[in-house]
Motif scaffolding. Structure first.
Motif, PDB file in Angstrom:
ATOM      1  N   ASN A  53       0.833  -1.207   0.000  1.00 36.91           N
ATOM      2  CA  ASN A  53       0.000   0.000   0.000  1.00 36.91           C
ATOM      3  C   ASN A  53       0.867   1.257   0.000  1.00 36.91           C
ATOM      4  N   PHE A  54       2.151   1.085   0.241  1.00 39.09           N
ATOM      5  CA  PHE A  54       3.084   2.208   0.252  1.00 39.09           C
ATOM      6  C   PHE A  54       3.758   2.280  -1.120  1.00 39.09           C
ATOM      7  N   LYS A  55       3.943   3.496  -1.624  1.00 40.39           N
ATOM      8  CA  LYS A  55       4.490   3.649  -2.983  1.00 40.39           C
ATOM      9  C   LYS A  55       5.862   4.295  -2.956  1.00 40.39           C
ATOM     10  N   LYS A  56       6.643   4.010  -3.994  1.00 41.62           N
ATOM     11  CA  LYS A  56       7.970   4.620  -4.034  1.00 41.62           C
ATOM     12  C   LYS A  56       7.853   6.135  -4.148  1.00 41.62           C
ATOM     13  N   GLY A  57       8.774   6.789  -3.475  1.00 42.31           N
ATOM     14  CA  GLY A  57       8.738   8.254  -3.430  1.00 42.31           C
ATOM     15  C   GLY A  57       8.040   8.767  -2.182  1.00 42.31           C
ATOM     16  N   GLU A  58       7.309   7.862  -1.479  1.00 46.15           N
ATOM     17  CA  GLU A  58       6.630   8.286  -0.252  1.00 46.15           C
ATOM     18  C   GLU A  58       7.546   8.072   0.966  1.00 46.15           C
ATOM     19  N   LEU A  59       7.122   8.664   2.077  1.00 44.46           N
ATOM     20  CA  LEU A  59       7.924   8.580   3.295  1.00 44.46           C
ATOM     21  C   LEU A  59       7.243   7.685   4.327  1.00 44.46           C
ATOM     22  N   ALA A  89       8.906  -2.040   5.585  1.00 45.26           N
ATOM     23  CA  ALA A  89       9.988  -1.527   4.749  1.00 45.26           C
ATOM     24  C   ALA A  89      11.261  -2.284   5.087  1.00 45.26           C
ATOM     25  N   VAL A  90      12.200  -2.305   4.134  1.00 45.75           N
ATOM     26  CA  VAL A  90      13.474  -2.992   4.381  1.00 45.75           C
ATOM     27  C   VAL A  90      14.630  -2.121   3.909  1.00 45.75           C
ATOM     28  N   GLY A  91      15.671  -2.113   4.710  1.00 43.50           N
ATOM     29  CA  GLY A  91      16.865  -1.349   4.354  1.00 43.50           C
ATOM     30  C   GLY A  91      18.094  -1.964   5.004  1.00 43.50           C
ATOM     31  N   MET A  92      19.216  -1.296   4.853  1.00 43.78           N
ATOM     32  CA  MET A  92      20.492  -1.871   5.295  1.00 43.78           C
ATOM     33  C   MET A  92      21.173  -1.038   6.378  1.00 43.78           C
ATOM     34  N   SER A  93      20.399  -0.226   7.083  1.00 44.08           N
ATOM     35  CA  SER A  93      21.038   0.670   8.065  1.00 44.08           C
ATOM     36  C   SER A  93      20.129   0.880   9.268  1.00 44.08           C
ATOM     37  N   THR A  94      20.388   1.939   9.996  1.00 47.46           N
ATOM     38  CA  THR A  94      19.519   2.525  11.034  1.00 47.46           C
ATOM     39  C   THR A  94      19.346   1.706  12.314  1.00 47.46           C
ATOM     40  N   VAL A  95      19.023   0.413  12.184  1.00 47.81           N
ATOM     41  CA  VAL A  95      18.735  -0.366  13.390  1.00 47.81           C
ATOM     42  C   VAL A  95      19.930  -0.408  14.359  1.00 47.81           C
ATOM     43  N   GLU A 103       9.427  -0.569  -4.817  1.00 49.50           N
ATOM     44  CA  GLU A 103       8.300  -1.373  -4.326  1.00 49.50           C
ATOM     45  C   GLU A 103       8.669  -2.846  -4.453  1.00 49.50           C
ATOM     46  N   CYS A 104       8.664  -3.524  -3.306  1.00 52.52           N
ATOM     47  CA  CYS A 104       9.203  -4.882  -3.250  1.00 52.52           C
ATOM     48  C   CYS A 104       8.077  -5.902  -3.380  1.00 52.52           C
ATOM     49  N   ASP A 105       7.521  -5.976  -4.580  1.00 53.33           N
ATOM     50  CA  ASP A 105       6.406  -6.888  -4.838  1.00 53.33           C
ATOM     51  C   ASP A 105       6.956  -8.202  -5.391  1.00 53.33           C
ATOM     52  N   PRO A 106       6.927  -9.256  -4.567  1.00 60.44           N
ATOM     53  CA  PRO A 106       7.564 -10.509  -4.991  1.00 60.44           C
ATOM     54  C   PRO A 106       6.905 -11.127  -6.225  1.00 60.44           C
ATOM     55  N   ASN A 107       5.643 -10.763  -6.477  1.00 64.18           N
ATOM     56  CA  ASN A 107       4.961 -11.367  -7.630  1.00 64.18           C
ATOM     57  C   ASN A 107       5.132 -10.548  -8.899  1.00 64.18           C
TER      58      ASN A 107
END
Ligand code: HPA
Length: 270
Positions: free
Chosen positions: A118-124, A206-212, A234-238
């Motif tokens: 439901n979240f789109k690229k470019g959004e926060l 969301a997924v990323g490689m930092s912050t945590v 957008e990480c849509d596996p299908n």
């Protein structure tokens, strides 16, 4: 680690990094926030004793001290990632230094892939909670209890008050700000379709490689923390298309003005 923290902090105090209130970690897509900072001092990471040195080309690697919206801030221009070959203690060393210099609040930004479709690229997305998938902890070392509670509480790693303020600011400025769970992986490869499916199942938005790692250490030090992701793909596996890192960076930059508004307006209220 205590001695290293003392030496790095002493060096920065001597350089004029005097009683900052807020630390800011600039991720991909927030670099231009610096245009709004009245810079008083800046130091390259590789001049600071015991600091890891920056490697990835698009990160410049500087610690900046200045005034933003009337507040004394320290800005990390460029952060360290596990995927660059650093340890989690290296990645989070700057947070310990900012804490030793006197900050009470840490604000973080990053670029992330949208698992929640439901979240789109470019959004926060305002980070509400996280899942640590980096395989270890920045607190897993021998001397940790000399620096804080080893069994650090993670019941609310992102400050509720700051998050409420972020949401109010977003509403006021017509910025679409989602709220969700950020999962941090090691990278640097992007995820497979099966991994995106798994991330969705375990509750990541969301997924990323930092912050945590930085957020864990900031909580270890009892700092107030808030973090915002810019969703770059957008990480849509299908329906997964090959991702291109240049596109990710371009998407992060597109959202930059909104990210800057959020950060500046929040800092005004602190
Ligand atoms: N996966 C991991 N990290 C990322 C992504 C992603 O899809 N997009 C931006 N950073």
């Amino acid at each position: 680690m205590i001695n290293e923290i003392k030496k790095a902090t002493k060096y920065l105090v001597e350089k004029g990094f005097e009683s900052p209130e807020i630390g800011i970690i600039l991720g991909t897509g927030l670099g231009q926030l610096l245009d709004h900072v009245k810079i008083i001092k800046e130091v390259s990471y590789n001049h600071i004793p015991y600091f890891p040195t920056a490697t990835v080309e698009f990160h410049k690697g500087k610690l900046i001290y200045g005034i933003l919206e009337g507040k004394k801030v320290i800005v990390m221009q460029g952060r360290f990632h596990l995927y660059e070959g650093y340890t989690l203690q290296d990645v989070t060393f700057p947070v310990r230094i900012m804490n030793a210099l006197g900050i009470n609040t840490l604000l973080v930004s990053n670029a992330a892939g949208a698992i929640n479709l439901n979240f789109k690229k470019g959004e926060l997305m305002l980070i509400d909670d996280h899942i640590n998938l980096q395989g270890s902890s920045p607190l897993a070392f021998k001397g940790v209890s000399q620096l804080g509670e080893r069994f650090a509480d993670m019941s609310a790693p992102y400050n509720l008050e700051l998050n409420e303020k972020f949401s109010e600011i977003a509403d006021k400025h017509g910025i679409s700000l989602h709220k969700g769970v950020y999962a941090s992986v090691v990278g640097p490869q992007l995820e497979t379709r099966a991994e995106y499916r798994m991330l969705n199942i375990i509750g990541a938005d969301a997924v990323g490689m930092s912050t945590v790692p930085e957020v864990i250490v900031a909580n270890h030090l009892n700092l107030r923390v808030a973090a915002v992701s810019v969703l770059t793909d957008e990480c849509d596996p299908n329906n997964l298309k090959p991702v291109n890192i240049d596109e990710i960076i371009a998407m992060a930059m597109k959202a930059e003005p909104e990210m800057i508004t959020l950060f500046k307006e929040l800092i005004k209220t602190l």
